[in-house]
Design a protein around this motif. Structure first.
Motif, PDB file in Angstrom:
ATOM      1  N   GLY A  12       0.809  -1.202   0.000  1.00  0.00           N
ATOM      2  CA  GLY A  12       0.000   0.000   0.000  1.00  0.00           C
ATOM      3  C   GLY A  12       0.844   1.254   0.000  1.00  0.00           C
ATOM      4  N   VAL A  13       0.196   2.369   0.322  1.00  0.00           N
ATOM      5  CA  VAL A  13       0.857   3.670   0.375  1.00  0.00           C
ATOM      6  C   VAL A  13       1.126   4.020   1.832  1.00  0.00           C
ATOM      7  CG1 VAL A  13       0.666   6.114  -0.199  1.00  0.00           C
ATOM      8  CG2 VAL A  13      -0.358   4.392  -1.710  1.00  0.00           C
ATOM      9  N   TYR A  14       2.362   4.398   2.124  1.00  0.00           N
ATOM     10  CA  TYR A  14       2.770   4.756   3.487  1.00  0.00           C
ATOM     11  C   TYR A  14       3.158   6.232   3.555  1.00  0.00           C
ATOM     12  CZ  TYR A  14       2.932  -0.185   4.837  1.00  0.00           C
ATOM     13  OH  TYR A  14       2.591  -1.492   5.134  1.00  0.00           O
ATOM     14  N   ARG A  55       0.522   2.985   7.159  1.00  0.00           N
ATOM     15  CA  ARG A  55      -0.113   2.734   5.866  1.00  0.00           C
ATOM     16  C   ARG A  55      -1.487   3.382   5.820  1.00  0.00           C
ATOM     17  NH1 ARG A  55      -3.666  -0.666   3.882  1.00  0.00           N
ATOM     18  NH2 ARG A  55      -3.830  -1.773   5.861  1.00  0.00           N
ATOM     19  N   TYR A  56      -1.792   3.966   4.677  1.00  0.00           N
ATOM     20  CA  TYR A  56      -3.123   4.524   4.449  1.00  0.00           C
ATOM     21  C   TYR A  56      -4.043   3.427   3.917  1.00  0.00           C
ATOM     22  CZ  TYR A  56      -0.830   9.152   4.429  1.00  0.00           C
ATOM     23  OH  TYR A  56      -0.121  10.290   4.753  1.00  0.00           O
ATOM     24  N   ASP A  57      -5.256   3.360   4.452  1.00  0.00           N
ATOM     25  CA  ASP A  57      -6.269   2.490   3.852  1.00  0.00           C
ATOM     26  C   ASP A  57      -6.877   3.175   2.637  1.00  0.00           C
ATOM     27  OD1 ASP A  57      -6.087   0.284   5.590  1.00  0.00           O
ATOM     28  OD2 ASP A  57      -7.316   1.314   7.081  1.00  0.00           O
ATOM     29  N   VAL A  58      -7.164   4.468   2.807  1.00  0.00           N
ATOM     30  CA  VAL A  58      -7.708   5.303   1.735  1.00  0.00           C
ATOM     31  C   VAL A  58      -6.991   6.637   1.768  1.00  0.00           C
ATOM     32  CG1 VAL A  58      -9.773   6.381   0.758  1.00  0.00           C
ATOM     33  CG2 VAL A  58      -9.982   4.200   1.963  1.00  0.00           C
ATOM     34  N   VAL A  59      -6.650   7.160   0.621  1.00  0.00           N
ATOM     35  CA  VAL A  59      -6.001   8.468   0.546  1.00  0.00           C
ATOM     36  C   VAL A  59      -6.526   9.177  -0.700  1.00  0.00           C
ATOM     37  CG1 VAL A  59      -3.986   7.581  -0.726  1.00  0.00           C
ATOM     38  CG2 VAL A  59      -3.754   9.653   0.644  1.00  0.00           C
ATOM     39  N   THR A  96      -4.779  -6.699   1.662  1.00  0.00           N
ATOM     40  CA  THR A  96      -4.316  -5.415   2.187  1.00  0.00           C
ATOM     41  C   THR A  96      -3.866  -4.547   1.030  1.00  0.00           C
ATOM     42  OG1 THR A  96      -3.537  -6.539   4.185  1.00  0.00           O
ATOM     43  CG2 THR A  96      -2.700  -4.325   3.778  1.00  0.00           C
ATOM     44  N   TYR A  97      -4.346  -3.303   1.029  1.00  0.00           N
ATOM     45  CA  TYR A  97      -4.027  -2.392  -0.075  1.00  0.00           C
ATOM     46  C   TYR A  97      -4.390  -0.965   0.341  1.00  0.00           C
ATOM     47  CZ  TYR A  97      -9.074  -2.841  -0.818  1.00  0.00           C
ATOM     48  OH  TYR A  97     -10.435  -2.855  -0.634  1.00  0.00           O
ATOM     49  N   THR A  98      -4.003  -0.009  -0.483  1.00  0.00           N
ATOM     50  CA  THR A  98      -4.419   1.376  -0.307  1.00  0.00           C
ATOM     51  C   THR A  98      -5.240   1.793  -1.505  1.00  0.00           C
ATOM     52  OG1 THR A  98      -2.487   1.970   1.023  1.00  0.00           O
ATOM     53  CG2 THR A  98      -3.658   3.765  -0.060  1.00  0.00           C
TER      54      THR A  98
END
Length: 247
Positions: free
Chosen positions: A175-177, A189-193, A241-243
């Motif tokens: 994901g995106v951190y 880590r972001y779940d949603v951004v 698991t992902y963003t």
């Protein structure tokens, strides 16, 4: 097993048509350069697992494992020439992935933004859409066909042209951190951004042009780990698991 029971076992997918964007470096495996055939085969198997769900898939693969235009330019090479060399590297990667997918009996087409009729098809939007409708995996090569544009931007452009419902960005992390998780143990880590937050905080999901194009067309980007076996299929089935990058 009855047909009804078999249908009940199949996961309900979230998206029907997606674009998978991966870097050229993803094809290197543990090597420092080039193509690692077992790694290419593993990624092809991930694509097949999603294709088997009935999802229409197109792909864009970078060329950084062979040649990166920006790096060549930084070493004194004229930028346009360096970028065209990078585009040719993406064609080589696309052909390698096509070979791996066809070994799994997945019909695949490589479509290049730079015409080279002896090795792949030229980019014609309606023809590419028709390939997807016929359940063929379409690999877009040579970026946009123009220097100064990255394969991230090419991926977003093609995803919009193909009316994909999402871009899946396969990376080394899940994901995106807020900072590099490999260097900082406290990275979150972001779940949603949002698209704007990605741009403002320089989160490095994709380059700014790609993010802006996705934002302007309300195209979600899902960042996940390509190293996680079954991760691509799992996310489409609502697991993993992902963003999610969205408006």
């Amino acid at each position: 097993m009855t047909m009804m029971e078999r249908a009940a076992e199949e996961p309900q997918v979230t998206y029907k048509r997606v674009l998978l964007k991966i870097s050229g470096e993803a094809l290197m495996g543990d090597q420092g350069y080039g193509l690692h055939p077992p790694t290419v085969a593993r990624i092809a198997q991930e694509v097949k697992s999603v294709h088997d769900l009935g999802v229409e898939i197109c792909m864009v693969i970078g060329g950084g494992n062979i040649f990166r235009g920006l790096a060549g330019s930084a070493q004194g090479m004229e930028r346009t020439t360096a970028d065209y060399m990078g585009m040719l590297a993406t064609v080589m990667n696309a052909l390698a992935m096509q070979s791996a997918l066809e070994a799994l009996d997945i019909h695949t087409r490589v479509i290049s933004a730079i015409p080279m009729d002896q090795v792949c098809e030229p980019y014609i939007r309606r023809r590419a859409v028709r390939h997807l409708e016929k359940a063929r995996v379409v690999i877009f090569a040579a970026g946009t066909g123009n220097p100064y544009f990255t394969t991230d931007t090419a991926a977003t452009l093609r995803a919009n042209e193909m009316t994909c419902q999402a871009i899946f960005k396969g990376t080394k992390v899940d994901g995106v951190y807020d900072k590099d998780p490999k260097k900082h143990a406290d990275a979150k880590r972001y779940d949603v951004v949002s698209y704007d937050e990605v741009l403002q905080k320089h989160l490095g999901v994709m380059d700014a042009s790609a993010i802006a194009l996705a934002r302007d067309n309300n195209l979600p980007i899902i960042v996940f780990s390509l190293d996680e076996p079954g991760g691509f299929r799992g996310i489409l089935a609502g697991r993993g698991t992902y963003t999610l990058v969205k408006g």
